[in-house]
Scaffold this motif. Structure first.
Motif, PDB file in Angstrom:
ATOM      1  N   GLU A  70       0.751  -1.199  -0.034  1.00 58.40           N
ATOM      2  CA  GLU A  70       0.089  -0.067   0.015  1.00 58.40           C
ATOM      3  C   GLU A  70       1.011   1.395  -0.019  1.00 58.40           C
ATOM      4  OE1 GLU A  70      -3.014   0.050   2.907  1.00 58.40           O
ATOM      5  OE2 GLU A  70      -3.644  -2.077   2.617  1.00 58.40           O
ATOM      6  N   PRO A  71       1.577   1.494  -1.128  1.00 55.33           N
ATOM      7  CA  PRO A  71       2.290   2.732  -0.938  1.00 55.33           C
ATOM      8  C   PRO A  71       1.825   4.016  -1.060  1.00 55.33           C
ATOM      9  CG  PRO A  71       2.298   1.633  -3.221  1.00 55.33           C
ATOM     10  CD  PRO A  71       1.521   0.765  -2.262  1.00 55.33           C
ATOM     11  N   LEU A  72       0.579   4.101  -1.490  1.00 58.71           N
ATOM     12  CA  LEU A  72      -0.096   5.354  -1.555  1.00 58.71           C
ATOM     13  C   LEU A  72      -0.816   5.676  -0.225  1.00 58.71           C
ATOM     14  CD1 LEU A  72      -1.695   5.244  -5.376  1.00 58.71           C
ATOM     15  CD2 LEU A  72       0.475   6.259  -4.574  1.00 58.71           C
ATOM     16  N   ARG A  73      -0.844   4.513   0.817  1.00 58.07           N
ATOM     17  CA  ARG A  73      -1.653   4.928   1.839  1.00 58.07           C
ATOM     18  C   ARG A  73      -1.297   6.263   2.697  1.00 58.07           C
ATOM     19  NH1 ARG A  73      -2.807   0.143   6.376  1.00 58.07           N
ATOM     20  NH2 ARG A  73      -4.066   1.205   7.760  1.00 58.07           N
ATOM     21  N   PRO A  74      -0.153   6.443   2.823  1.00 55.61           N
ATOM     22  CA  PRO A  74       0.428   7.782   3.583  1.00 55.61           C
ATOM     23  C   PRO A  74      -0.181   9.093   2.867  1.00 55.61           C
ATOM     24  CG  PRO A  74       2.193   6.361   3.269  1.00 55.61           C
ATOM     25  CD  PRO A  74       1.439   5.758   2.453  1.00 55.61           C
ATOM     26  N   LEU A  84       2.992  16.657  -1.795  1.00 55.07           N
ATOM     27  CA  LEU A  84       4.030  16.808  -2.635  1.00 55.07           C
ATOM     28  C   LEU A  84       5.349  16.634  -1.820  1.00 55.07           C
ATOM     29  CD1 LEU A  84       5.774  17.896  -4.674  1.00 55.07           C
ATOM     30  CD2 LEU A  84       5.524  20.343  -3.812  1.00 55.07           C
ATOM     31  N   VAL A  85       5.493  16.742  -0.630  1.00 63.46           N
ATOM     32  CA  VAL A  85       6.520  16.593   0.564  1.00 63.46           C
ATOM     33  C   VAL A  85       6.533  14.982   0.762  1.00 63.46           C
ATOM     34  CG1 VAL A  85       7.212  16.599   2.942  1.00 63.46           C
ATOM     35  CG2 VAL A  85       6.377  18.723   1.819  1.00 63.46           C
ATOM     36  N   LEU A  86       5.437  14.254   0.845  1.00 64.33           N
ATOM     37  CA  LEU A  86       5.610  12.916   1.039  1.00 64.33           C
ATOM     38  C   LEU A  86       6.154  12.258  -0.287  1.00 64.33           C
ATOM     39  CD1 LEU A  86       2.134  12.193   2.894  1.00 64.33           C
ATOM     40  CD2 LEU A  86       4.475  11.655   3.844  1.00 64.33           C
TER      41      LEU A  86
END
Length: 668
Positions: A70-74, A84-86
């Protein structure tokens, strides 16, 4: 009733054995569990899963295959600025951990960086020679790639640079295309082209989240390949260690030993042997000290640099080079020159570079990921394999544009980095800066460094790649794994590095195919005073129920194994009937197939079950299924197999089936 035993059972798949009378467990009828209560005469129905939306099911499958972490979870429920920061932190992890960086961490990283720099400089000169490249290219590869990795890598402990196995592999494969002696310029160009495509391969695998592909090279194959490569590398160093000028370009042990023996009468140089053997003994002694006393880890780390300094000074003072002692000669001073114009982007050499680069890139990836996972496990942090591939790929692409050849994680340097107390990838930056100073200021001093000392450093470094303990463990655990290990080992030692690698991959795939096409099955019996049914091979006191045969299939049922599973079950039936007939016991009336390990089934598998049902009908044997999973139940319902076999022939557990077919045998 006889206890026919054929296939092994996997202990990991077994549930705990619980005795019935002493248990007070409540049974949920929606769960697929066996009833421990003989006195509860209730047969639960197997639940039929609700129909899944095709699009949702497809999305779930894709997510589990490529995005299980789940790379997009954060990014969920975050502002645009935060996203953008993440995103930048995901690409450049240094932006995340740099916020918490402090002087204490810097002190540990500084010591670790200086320590691995003292180890990498002499190793780089030796590994470059192993790849048939000038010494400066080895140093270049410990300057730019570690800097790139420090910004993009997620491992805190990996030390980046050239490694022995990849250097040997690259040198051997490129040498087969271009002669490094007669055409050094084209040799360098093809090496840089291979490095570029190695980086492209790694970056593509990471970006497309295909990192699981490297897992197809089994641990046993890697152990064998590394061990064989270590012996091959050590044999190649006999040229420098003995001072032989005319040496074979082949890597197999027969050709190398023939070359060594042929040169024994006139080609050996005693001064070279004295230098090489003396310092090899010194290096091995320091490794022994470091292994025995972990606090002295810095002794074997700094020993190669001390050896280079002392041997270089000795040769310069005695002018042993005039007596036939081969020396490094000139090493180009200055930082990495740009090399984009040297890479082949057209012509036949592009295909050659691509082929070599893919192989070298995959091996480099395998080694780096294995090292990263090892140290991540020791320090209890997560390593993102796909991000690592992107980082390694990017650094090798940039490296190929700056005169570097394939770099990856070095186990020896990473171990020293870990033991020296590194906290972050800043240790790689420190090492890079030391290499930069070396390139700018110190390289002319390496002119009189004897080749024998580089050979000694390489031999002492690769000895650790031969893991006898791992080979013994592989033999104890899995004989087929041991065959893969030895196949890769002897392939590298007696034929070539490429053939050894091919054998390793082939045997790994062959093992997968064998396990998929020939899954295990087991004959089950009832454990005394319980309603638990287990493999009678694992539990000899388990008894079979008269007139009932219980077989478990330990695999998904696909087109590749469905016919075998059907035939194997029928052979079980035939064997049991023969024994029953000899002993004048009641014939088999029911066959129960335990389906709990069957995670999936396809149309071929269902067709095989239908054929099995018809074959059993001719023998007047009823077929029943026990504990089919959600996916299996959904598919057999969709295929109308349930109507063929009868809804009353699918049970929640083997105990429920026995309760229906032979109720008196469920009494304790």
């Amino acid at each position: 009733m006889s206890k026919r035993i054929s296939d092994d059972d996997e202990v990991g798949k077994e549930e705990d054995i619980r005795s019935g009378p002493s248990s007070n467990r409540q049974v949920n009828p929606t769960l697929q569990q066996e009833q421990p209560y003989p006195h509860q005469h209730q047969v639960h129905k197997v639940g039929v899963p609700a129909k899944q939306n095709l699009c949702k099911e497809f999305r779930a499958t894709v997510k589990e295959t490529f995005f299980s972490d789940e790379p997009l979870r954060p990014f969920k429920d975050q502002t645009k600025r935060r996203k953008l920061v993440l995103g930048l932190e995901a690409i450049f992890p240094i932006l995340r951990w740099a916020r918490d960086y402090n002087l204490t961490k810097f002190r540990g990283d500084l010591i670790a960086g200086l320590t691995i720099a003292s180890l990498c400089i002499p190793q780089d000169l030796g590994y470059a020679k192993l790849a048939y490249l000038p010494g400066q290219n080895g140093l270049y590869s410990s300057f730019v790639p570690p800097l790139v990795y420090a910004f993009m890598g997620s491992s805190r402990d990996i030390a980046i640079g050239p490694v022995a196995v990849v250097s040997l592999l690259l040198g051997t494969m490129v040498q087969n295309e271009v002669d490094p002696t007669k055409d050094a310029h084209d040799y360098l160009r093809l090496t840089l082209t291979a490095t570029f495509f190695a980086g492209v391969t790694q970056l593509t695998l990471g970006f497309c989240r295909l990192g699981f592909l490297i897992d197809f090279l089994s641990h046993a194959s890697i152990v064998g390949f590394m061990g064989g490569a270590a012996i091959t590398i050590a044999l190649q160093q006999l040229k420098g260690l003995l001072g032989i000028k005319n040496f074979t370009k082949k890597t197999d042990i027969v050709s190398v030993m023939r070359s060594v023996i042929t040169a024994a009468h006139h080609g050996w140089n005693w001064q070279t042997i004295l230098i090489g053997v003396s310092f090899l003994a010194f290096l091995l002694l320091t490794k022994y000290i470091g292994k025995k006393k972990t606090k002295l880890f810095w002794v074997p780390a700094i020993a190669p640099l001390i050896s280079v300094i002392v041997s270089t000074f000795f040769v310069y003072v005695t002018r042993a080079d005039k007596e036939g002692v081969a020396i490094v000669s000139k090493i180009r001073k200055g930082i990495n020159p740009a090399s984009a114009d040297l890479i082949y982007f057209t012509g036949d050499n592009v295909i050659k570079g691509f082929r070599i680069g893919v192989v070298a890139g995959m091996i480099a990836l395998t080694e780096a990921i294995a090292i990263g996972r090892t140290f991540a496990g020791m320090k209890d942090y997560q390593l993102d394999g796909n991000k690592e591939m992107v980082a390694l790929g990017t650094m090798n692409i940039i490296g190929s544009l700056t005169s570097c050849y394939v770099a990856t994680g070095s186990f020896s340097r990473s171990a020293v980095n870990y033991m020296a107390g590194c906290h972050t990838a800043v240790s790689n930056i420190i090492m890079s800066l030391v290499v930069l100073l070396t390139l700018e200021l110190i390289t002319p001093l390496f002119k009189y460094t004897p080749n024998a000392i580089l050979a000694s450093i390489i031999i002492s470094a690769v000895i650790g790649l031969i893991d006898f303990e791992a080979m013994k463990l592989i033999w104890k655990i899995d004989k087929l794994d041991f065959v893969a290990c030895m196949g890769a080992f002897f392939g590298v030692v007696f034929i070539s590095v490429e053939i050894g690698l091919l054998i390793a991959v082939s045997i790994s795939f062959a093992k997968i195919l064998l396990q998929v096409t020939r899954p295990r099955t087991a004959l089950l019996g009832k454990l005394p005073r319980t309603n638990v049914y287990r493999n009678i091979l694992q539990y000899p006191n388990a008894t079979q129920i008269p007139g009932i045969l219980i077989i478990r299939v330990d695999s998904a049922i696909y087109f590749s194994n469905s016919n075998y599973i059907k035939e194997r079950i029928l052979r079980w039936v035939t064997d049991e009937e023969e024994q029953l007939k000899q002993k004048s016991l009641p014939k088999i009336e029911h066959l129960i197939v335990e389906m709990s390990p069957v995670t999936d089934i396809d149309t071929s598998g269902i067709h095989a079950l239908e054929e099995l049902y018809r074959s059993l009908q001719k023998r007047e044997i009823e077929l029943a299924l026990a504990n089919p999973g959600t996916v299996v139940m959904d598919k057999i319902h969709a295929s109308e197999f349930v109507e063929l076999i009868g809804k009353g022939k699918i049970f929640l557990s083997v105990a429920d089936a026995i309760l229906t077919f032979a109720p008196h045998h469920e009494e304790p």
